[in-house]
Design a protein around this motif. Sequence first.
Motif, PDB file in Angstrom:
ATOM      1  N   ALA A 133     -11.099  -6.664  -0.971  1.00 11.63           N
ATOM      2  CA  ALA A 133     -11.157  -7.100   0.422  1.00 11.63           C
ATOM      3  C   ALA A 133     -12.584  -7.079   0.954  1.00 11.63           C
ATOM      4  CB  ALA A 133     -10.252  -6.215   1.281  1.00 11.63           C
ATOM      5  N   GLU A 134     -13.339  -6.028   0.622  1.00 11.58           N
ATOM      6  CA  GLU A 134     -14.727  -5.930   1.101  1.00 11.58           C
ATOM      7  C   GLU A 134     -15.584  -7.027   0.500  1.00 11.58           C
ATOM      8  OE1 GLU A 134     -16.833  -4.453   3.885  1.00 11.58           O
ATOM      9  OE2 GLU A 134     -15.317  -3.007   3.248  1.00 11.58           O
ATOM     10  N   ASN A 180      -6.195  -2.687   7.432  1.00  7.94           N
ATOM     11  CA  ASN A 180      -5.967  -1.948   6.193  1.00  7.94           C
ATOM     12  C   ASN A 180      -6.575  -2.717   5.021  1.00  7.94           C
ATOM     13  OD1 ASN A 180      -4.893  -0.886   3.806  1.00  7.94           O
ATOM     14  ND2 ASN A 180      -2.985  -0.270   4.785  1.00  7.94           N
ATOM     15  N   PRO A 181      -7.723  -2.281   4.491  1.00  9.32           N
ATOM     16  CA  PRO A 181      -8.371  -3.046   3.420  1.00  9.32           C
ATOM     17  C   PRO A 181      -7.586  -3.012   2.112  1.00  9.32           C
ATOM     18  CG  PRO A 181      -9.528  -0.978   3.788  1.00  9.32           C
ATOM     19  CD  PRO A 181      -8.518  -1.092   4.881  1.00  9.32           C
ATOM     20  N   ILE A 182      -6.844  -1.933   1.853  1.00  9.83           N
ATOM     21  CA  ILE A 182      -6.046  -1.877   0.630  1.00  9.83           C
ATOM     22  C   ILE A 182      -4.963  -2.943   0.659  1.00  9.83           C
ATOM     23  CG2 ILE A 182      -4.469  -0.440  -0.730  1.00  9.83           C
ATOM     24  CD1 ILE A 182      -6.050   2.002   0.319  1.00  9.83           C
ATOM     25  N   LEU A 183      -4.295  -3.045   1.793  1.00  6.47           N
ATOM     26  CA  LEU A 183      -3.226  -4.029   1.938  1.00  6.47           C
ATOM     27  C   LEU A 183      -3.791  -5.447   1.860  1.00  6.47           C
ATOM     28  CD1 LEU A 183      -0.200  -3.798   2.321  1.00  6.47           C
ATOM     29  CD2 LEU A 183      -0.554  -3.826   4.796  1.00  6.47           C
ATOM     30  N   GLN A 184      -4.936  -5.666   2.486  1.00  2.30           N
ATOM     31  CA  GLN A 184      -5.544  -6.999   2.437  1.00  2.30           C
ATOM     32  C   GLN A 184      -5.983  -7.351   1.021  1.00  2.30           C
ATOM     33  OE1 GLN A 184      -8.196  -8.103   5.822  1.00  2.30           O
ATOM     34  NE2 GLN A 184      -7.767  -6.041   6.549  1.00  2.30           N
ATOM     35  N   GLU A 214      -5.908   1.723  -5.619  1.00  2.00           N
ATOM     36  CA  GLU A 214      -6.057   1.389  -4.198  1.00  2.00           C
ATOM     37  C   GLU A 214      -7.503   1.083  -3.815  1.00  2.00           C
ATOM     38  OE1 GLU A 214      -4.862   4.771  -1.900  1.00  2.00           O
ATOM     39  OE2 GLU A 214      -6.103   6.154  -3.050  1.00  2.00           O
ATOM     40  N   VAL A 215      -8.470   1.844  -4.353  1.00  5.12           N
ATOM     41  CA  VAL A 215      -9.871   1.604  -3.999  1.00  5.12           C
ATOM     42  C   VAL A 215     -10.348   0.277  -4.578  1.00  5.12           C
ATOM     43  CG1 VAL A 215     -12.216   2.515  -4.116  1.00  5.12           C
ATOM     44  CG2 VAL A 215     -10.288   4.079  -3.838  1.00  5.12           C
ATOM     45  N   ASP A 217       0.871  -1.179   0.000  1.00  6.24           N
ATOM     46  CA  ASP A 217       0.000   0.000   0.000  1.00  6.24           C
ATOM     47  C   ASP A 217       0.908   1.228   0.000  1.00  6.24           C
ATOM     48  OD1 ASP A 217      -1.882   1.988   0.374  1.00  6.24           O
ATOM     49  OD2 ASP A 217      -2.310   1.470   2.461  1.00  6.24           O
ATOM     50  N   VAL A 218       0.832   2.019  -1.081  1.00  8.24           N
ATOM     51  CA  VAL A 218       1.707   3.191  -1.226  1.00  8.24           C
ATOM     52  C   VAL A 218       0.849   4.448  -1.135  1.00  8.24           C
ATOM     53  CG1 VAL A 218       3.502   4.282  -2.616  1.00  8.24           C
ATOM     54  CG2 VAL A 218       3.068   1.844  -2.863  1.00  8.24           C
TER      55      VAL A 218
END
Length: 339
Positions: free
Chosen positions: A189-190, A319-323, A182-183, A87-88
Motif C-alpha cells: 500500500a505504501e 488501514n494500510p494492511i487491508l488496502q 501483514e507488514v 486483515d486478521v
Amino acid sequence: MKTATPALARAINDRLALDLLLEQGPLTAPQLRDLTGLSRPTVSDLLERLQSDGLIEVAGESGEARRGPNARLYGLVTGRAHVAGVDVRRGRLHVTVADITGAEIAATTREMPGDPDLPSFIAETVTAAAGDHDLHTVALGVPGLVNPRTGLTTDSGLPGWRPDLAAALRAVLPADVILENEVNLATVAEHRLGSAAGHDDCVLLWLDDGVGAGVVLGGRLRRGASGGAGEVGFLQADGIDYCNFLEEGRMRALTPEAVADRITTAVFTLVAVLDPGLVVLGGAAGRAGGPHMAALVQDRLDARSPARTQVRATTVEGNPILQGAVLTALDRTRDTIYG
C-alpha cells in the motif's frame, strides 16, 4: 530477433487498453487511439473483442457536440470480478470487498471469538461481506512469517492459529486465496499509494503492536527464502529485542528525541544492509510521529550513514494492511481475467 505473434500482439494491446480504462475511467475510441498510438482498425477490433469477452461496455457518450460512434464512451464491466482483502489481528477480523476496478462495495469488522475454527470463521465473515458477489481472489494479511514456497506460516499468536491456514481456507472458500505477512501488505500500500510511490527501492519500518519491515527492491516486494526478509524485530539493541526496544508502549514515556534515537538504530541497520534510498516510518507510531519524527530520524541517520537515505512518515490513510491486501488480490485477479 523474434517478433510477437498476432495473438500475443492482440493480448498486449488488449491489456494496454484495459489498464488505461482502469487508470482513467471511460474513454472514447479516439482517446484510446491517442493514448495508445494504435491505428483506427486496431482499436476498433480490440473494442469489439473486449466487448464480446464481457470485459468492457458502452458507458455513455462524451460531451462532444458531434454524435456518432466516436462519441461512445467505453468503460470496464465493474462486476466482471470481485475480490476481498482481509486483515486478521488485534482480536478483530477486518474485511473489504471491491470490484475489479478497486471500488469498495462492502466492508465489515468482527470480533474474534476466544477459540475459533479460524478457517471457518474467516470464510463465514468473508462470504457474508461479499453477499451475492462471487469472489475471484481473497488476500489475507497475517502476523508472522509466510513461507513463499510452501505457504506455511509461523505461529502468529492468534486464537485458533494453524500453520496450514492458506490450504485450509482454500478448502472452504470458493476463491483463489493469497496469504501474506501483514507488514508486506502494508508495504504494498505504501509503495502504490503513499510516501514510497514512484520509488523502485524502499523500506517500510512498521512500528505498531509489532515491529518489522517490508522491503521493495527493483520495484518488487522481497520476501526472502522463507518469508523472513525485513524481520528486524528479532535483532537486538542494548540487549533488548527490537520488537521490545521499539514497542509503542515503551516509547510513549520517552521524549521525541529519545524515540528518534531508538528508531534510528533500526533504520541504520536497514540502510547499512539494503541501501534502499528511502525508509518510510509506518504503523501507529510512525503515523503519530509524522513528518516531525521523520525529520529527527533523518538528522540522526545523516550523521551515521554514508549512504544518503530519505526518511518519511507514512501517508497511507486508513488501514494500510487491508488496502495492501485488496491491491494484491486485484493484481492476481486482473492478471487472470485481463491476461
